[in-house]
Scaffold this active site. Structure first.
Site, PDB file in Angstrom:
ATOM      1  N   ASP A 146       0.843  -1.196   0.000  1.00 44.26           N
ATOM      2  CA  ASP A 146       0.000   0.000   0.000  1.00 44.26           C
ATOM      3  C   ASP A 146       0.882   1.250   0.000  1.00 44.26           C
ATOM      4  O   ASP A 146       1.893   1.311   0.701  1.00 44.26           O
ATOM      5  CB  ASP A 146      -0.928  -0.005   1.228  1.00 44.26           C
ATOM      6  CG  ASP A 146      -2.075   0.965   1.083  1.00 44.26           C
ATOM      7  OD1 ASP A 146      -3.221   0.517   0.938  1.00 44.26           O
ATOM      8  OD2 ASP A 146      -1.813   2.194   1.091  1.00 44.26           O
ATOM      9  N   GLU A 185     -12.416   3.382  -1.280  1.00 42.39           N
ATOM     10  CA  GLU A 185     -11.956   4.517  -2.090  1.00 42.39           C
ATOM     11  C   GLU A 185     -11.619   4.113  -3.521  1.00 42.39           C
ATOM     12  O   GLU A 185     -11.876   4.869  -4.456  1.00 42.39           O
ATOM     13  CB  GLU A 185     -10.756   5.177  -1.420  1.00 42.39           C
ATOM     14  CG  GLU A 185     -11.154   5.906  -0.139  1.00 42.39           C
ATOM     15  CD  GLU A 185      -9.965   6.507   0.589  1.00 42.39           C
ATOM     16  OE1 GLU A 185      -8.828   6.360   0.118  1.00 42.39           O
ATOM     17  OE2 GLU A 185     -10.201   7.113   1.651  1.00 42.39           O
ATOM     18  N   VAL A 186     -10.996   2.966  -3.704  1.00 41.78           N
ATOM     19  CA  VAL A 186     -10.613   2.540  -5.051  1.00 41.78           C
ATOM     20  C   VAL A 186     -11.610   1.474  -5.524  1.00 41.78           C
ATOM     21  O   VAL A 186     -11.734   0.417  -4.899  1.00 41.78           O
ATOM     22  CB  VAL A 186      -9.181   1.969  -5.068  1.00 41.78           C
ATOM     23  CG1 VAL A 186      -8.822   1.494  -6.469  1.00 41.78           C
ATOM     24  CG2 VAL A 186      -8.183   3.017  -4.580  1.00 41.78           C
ATOM     25  N   HIS A 208     -10.243  -5.254  -3.682  1.00 41.11           N
ATOM     26  CA  HIS A 208      -8.927  -5.469  -3.075  1.00 41.11           C
ATOM     27  C   HIS A 208      -9.073  -5.928  -1.646  1.00 41.11           C
ATOM     28  O   HIS A 208     -10.040  -5.590  -0.961  1.00 41.11           O
ATOM     29  CB  HIS A 208      -8.069  -4.200  -3.142  1.00 41.11           C
ATOM     30  CG  HIS A 208      -8.732  -2.970  -2.606  1.00 41.11           C
ATOM     31  ND1 HIS A 208      -9.651  -2.240  -3.338  1.00 41.11           N
ATOM     32  CD2 HIS A 208      -8.614  -2.332  -1.418  1.00 41.11           C
ATOM     33  CE1 HIS A 208     -10.058  -1.201  -2.620  1.00 41.11           C
ATOM     34  NE2 HIS A 208      -9.456  -1.249  -1.442  1.00 41.11           N
TER      35      HIS A 208
HETATM   36  P1  AMP Z   1      -9.877   1.419   0.201  1.00 41.43           P
HETATM   37  O1  AMP Z   1     -10.167   2.604   1.072  1.00 41.43           O
HETATM   38  O2  AMP Z   1     -10.214   0.105   0.853  1.00 41.43           O
HETATM   39  O3  AMP Z   1     -10.448   1.577  -1.181  1.00 41.43           O
HETATM   40  O4  AMP Z   1      -8.292   1.358   0.064  1.00 41.43           O
HETATM   41  C1  AMP Z   1      -7.580   1.846  -1.024  1.00 41.43           C
HETATM   42  C2  AMP Z   1      -6.113   1.764  -0.666  1.00 41.43           C
HETATM   43  O5  AMP Z   1      -5.356   1.940  -1.860  1.00 41.43           O
HETATM   44  C3  AMP Z   1      -5.620   2.821   0.326  1.00 41.43           C
HETATM   45  O6  AMP Z   1      -5.079   2.163   1.478  1.00 41.43           O
HETATM   46  C4  AMP Z   1      -4.561   3.592  -0.464  1.00 41.43           C
HETATM   47  O7  AMP Z   1      -3.470   3.984   0.343  1.00 41.43           O
HETATM   48  C5  AMP Z   1      -4.155   2.580  -1.516  1.00 41.43           C
HETATM   49  N1  AMP Z   1      -3.603   3.118  -2.751  1.00 41.43           N
HETATM   50  C6  AMP Z   1      -4.105   4.127  -3.500  1.00 41.43           C
HETATM   51  N2  AMP Z   1      -3.323   4.335  -4.582  1.00 41.43           N
HETATM   52  C7  AMP Z   1      -2.323   3.425  -4.512  1.00 41.43           C
HETATM   53  C8  AMP Z   1      -1.192   3.132  -5.327  1.00 41.43           C
HETATM   54  N3  AMP Z   1      -0.934   3.819  -6.456  1.00 41.43           N
HETATM   55  N4  AMP Z   1      -0.366   2.120  -4.952  1.00 41.43           N
HETATM   56  C9  AMP Z   1      -0.614   1.441  -3.816  1.00 41.43           C
HETATM   57  N5  AMP Z   1      -1.664   1.660  -2.999  1.00 41.43           N
HETATM   58  C10 AMP Z   1      -2.497   2.651  -3.343  1.00 41.43           C
END
Ligand code: AMP
Length: 127
Positions: free
Chosen positions: A35, A105-106, A110
């Site tokens: 992460d 968020e993404v 995952h």
């Molecule tokens: P979520 O809130 O469960 O969607 O978690 C998304 C995670 O993706 C967060 O912990 C971010 O820090 C991580 N994240 C976002 N962009 C990247 C990236 N380019 N490489 C690695 N982790 C990322």
């Protein structure tokens, strides 16, 4: 319900090689990487390579091969990092935030693998 997958999300870009990642492990159907903003000494994300929005979408529509591969990839990361509880490792926490309540968020499925310290209570108080 059909899920609409946004192929401009950051993990889709990682899978296409448009953005780099700190890779931990790769299998036929899954990718694991550190992460970018770790919330524990160990914070690894495992994603399926297929276009699934969240855990619900993945569990409903991924093939059995993808689901088995993903489950085993999570386990392989845990073994690679020596985290297996009862096997000398300190254990870990798995989190798959999905949708609004999960504050995802993404929008690409995952699993967070968190470890490296005692992680405290499972949930903070409500916001
Ligand atoms: P979520 O809130 O469960 O969607 O978690 C998304 C995670 O993706 C967060 O912990 C971010 O820090 C991580 N994240 C976002 N962009 C990247 C990236 N380019 N490489 C690695 N982790 C990322």
């Amino acid at each position: 319900m059909a899920y609409a997958y946004d192929d401009q999300n950051v993990f889709a870009k990682i899978l296409r090689g448009e953005i780099s990642c700190d890779k931990v492990l790769e299998t036929e159907h899954s990718l694991a990487f550190n992460d970018i903003a770790p919330q524990a000494p160990t914070h690894v994300l495992v994603i399926p390579k297929g276009p699934y929005v969240n855990y619900d979408h993945f569990a409903a529509e991924a093939s059995e091969a993808e689901i088995v591969d993903f489950s085993r990839a999570v386990r392989q990361v845990i073994a690679k990092l020596g985290l297996e509880p009862g096997q000398g490792g300190m254990g870990y926490r798995l989190i798959a935030n999905s949708g609004e309540a999960g504050v995802q968020e993404v929008p690409h499925m995952h699993m967070h693998i968190l470890s490296g310290r005692r992680l405290g209570r499972m949930l903070p108080k409500a916001e």
